[in-house]
Write a protein that holds these residues in place. Structure first.
Motif, mmCIF file in Angstrom:
data_model
loop_
_atom_site.group_PDB
_atom_site.id
_atom_site.type_symbol
_atom_site.label_atom_id
_atom_site.label_comp_id
_atom_site.label_asym_id
_atom_site.label_seq_id
_atom_site.Cartn_x
_atom_site.Cartn_y
_atom_site.Cartn_z
ATOM 1 N N ASP A 123 0.828 -1.229 0.000
ATOM 2 C CA ASP A 123 0.000 0.000 0.000
ATOM 3 C C ASP A 123 0.854 1.268 0.000
ATOM 4 O O ASP A 123 0.495 2.262 0.628
ATOM 5 N N MET A 124 1.968 1.215 -0.705
ATOM 6 C CA MET A 124 2.830 2.398 -0.799
ATOM 7 C C MET A 124 2.451 3.296 -1.982
ATOM 8 O O MET A 124 2.864 4.450 -2.042
ATOM 9 N N LEU A 125 1.682 2.745 -2.928
ATOM 10 C CA LEU A 125 1.203 3.571 -4.038
ATOM 11 C C LEU A 125 -0.160 4.154 -3.647
ATOM 12 O O LEU A 125 -0.886 3.554 -2.841
ATOM 13 N N PRO A 126 -0.520 5.319 -4.209
ATOM 14 C CA PRO A 126 -1.770 5.978 -3.782
ATOM 15 C C PRO A 126 -2.991 5.055 -3.853
ATOM 16 O O PRO A 126 -3.184 4.346 -4.838
ATOM 17 N N GLN A 127 -3.769 5.052 -2.779
ATOM 18 C CA GLN A 127 -4.973 4.220 -2.684
ATOM 19 C C GLN A 127 -6.180 5.138 -2.485
ATOM 20 O O GLN A 127 -6.093 6.125 -1.755
ATOM 21 N N ALA A 128 -7.301 4.732 -3.107
ATOM 22 C CA ALA A 128 -8.521 5.550 -3.033
ATOM 23 C C ALA A 128 -9.007 5.712 -1.593
ATOM 24 O O ALA A 128 -9.636 6.723 -1.263
ATOM 25 N N ASN A 129 -8.731 4.726 -0.743
ATOM 26 C CA ASN A 129 -9.289 4.775 0.620
ATOM 27 C C ASN A 129 -8.353 5.440 1.637
ATOM 28 O O ASN A 129 -8.609 5.388 2.834
ATOM 29 N N TRP A 130 -7.275 6.040 1.174
ATOM 30 C CA TRP A 130 -6.388 6.713 2.134
ATOM 31 C C TRP A 130 -7.098 7.883 2.800
ATOM 32 O O TRP A 130 -7.694 8.724 2.113
ATOM 33 N N PRO A 131 -7.022 7.976 4.121
ATOM 34 C CA PRO A 131 -7.617 9.135 4.788
ATOM 35 C C PRO A 131 -6.784 10.396 4.548
ATOM 36 O O PRO A 131 -5.607 10.302 4.167
ATOM 37 N N THR A 132 -7.401 11.523 4.790
ATOM 38 C CA THR A 132 -6.695 12.793 4.642
ATOM 39 C C THR A 132 -5.437 12.783 5.501
ATOM 40 O O THR A 132 -5.467 12.349 6.653
ATOM 41 N N GLY A 133 -4.333 13.224 4.896
ATOM 42 C CA GLY A 133 -3.078 13.332 5.637
ATOM 43 C C GLY A 133 -2.196 12.097 5.525
ATOM 44 O O GLY A 133 -1.017 12.139 5.880
#
Ligand SMILES: C[S@@+](CC[C@H](N)C(=O)[O-])C[C@H]1O[C@@H](n2cnc3c(N)ncnc32)[C@H](O)[C@@H]1O
Length: 202
Positions: A156-166
């Motif tokens: 999960d080091m590449l951008p994921q849609a479910n990443w929270p803000t920050g």
């Protein structure tokens, strides 16, 4: 220019057999709306790393419903053992129902930081840190339990849609920290969800 994958017969998952119970775990994960399952590419990598350590001691931080757990078990020999830790009892119960009969597996409902603090240094052949603990919290504790020659793995080091803000800001900080750690050799892979494999040096 021909498609090189056709010429070389190289495709990421073409020759990868999936663990038998993976479809059941995926179905149960969907039913529980578990939104963070590991993907097959990562699973296939974990399995091959597990297979490299007969009799090894393995640790997963963040069991979820047991998807990476089943890949790890699939690579392990009969003498190897796996501890998998999660705070979410409901999700981990799926892993317990489907995989709990496997004597090599110990499932613990416990906070990952607390678990790490209680472990001996250099005591695991592989640590798959798939929770906040071991990555963004208690990173030093997670690295400390990796044996010489052992693996520390994150995804999960590449951008994921479910990443929270920050969260996006924390990822390069983590990678830089790992890259600056002289005790480990690092392999960042722009592959699957973005993987880092690190091996502790002598
Ligand atoms: C990315 S998911 C794990 C996915 C799983 N490894 C798989 O292969 O599908 C992250 C997991 O970390 C767990 N988690 C969150 N906080 C935790 C903590 N403090 N200690 C241990 N586990 C935690 C969550 O409950 C969640 O199941």
């Amino acid at each position: 220019m021909p498609d090189l994958s056709e010429v070389t017969n190289m495709e990421d998952l073409k020759y990868v057999d999936f663990p038998v119970v993976l479809p059941l775990l995926e179905e149960k994960s969907r039913q529980l709306q578990f939104g963070m399952p590991s993907e097959p590419l990562l699973g296939a990598l974990l399995r091959v790393l597990a297979a490299s350590r007969p009799g090894g001691r393995f640790l997963e931080l963040g069991t979820g419903t047991g998807i990476a757990t089943t890949w790890l078990l699939d690579g392990m020999d009969v003498h190897a053992t796996l501890m998998s830790v999660d705070v979410d009892e409901t999700m981990q119960r799926v892993a317990c129902e489907v995989l709990g009969h496997d004597q090599r597996l110990t499932l613990l409902v416990q906070d990952g930081v607390r678990f790490l603090k209680g472990q001996q240094a250099r005591s695991f052949d592989l640590v798959f840190a798939d929770a906040i603990p071991g990555k963004y919290e208690a990173l030093e504790d997670a690295l400390a339990v990796v044996k010489v020659g052992g693996f520390y793995v994150i995804d999960d080091m590449l951008p994921q849609a479910n990443w929270p803000t920050g969260h996006a800001e924390k990822v390069p900080v983590l990678i830089e920290r790992l890259a600056s750690c002289s005790e480990f050799i690092l392999l960042p892979l722009v592959w699957a969800s973005g993987v880092v494999v690190a091996v502790r040096k002598q």
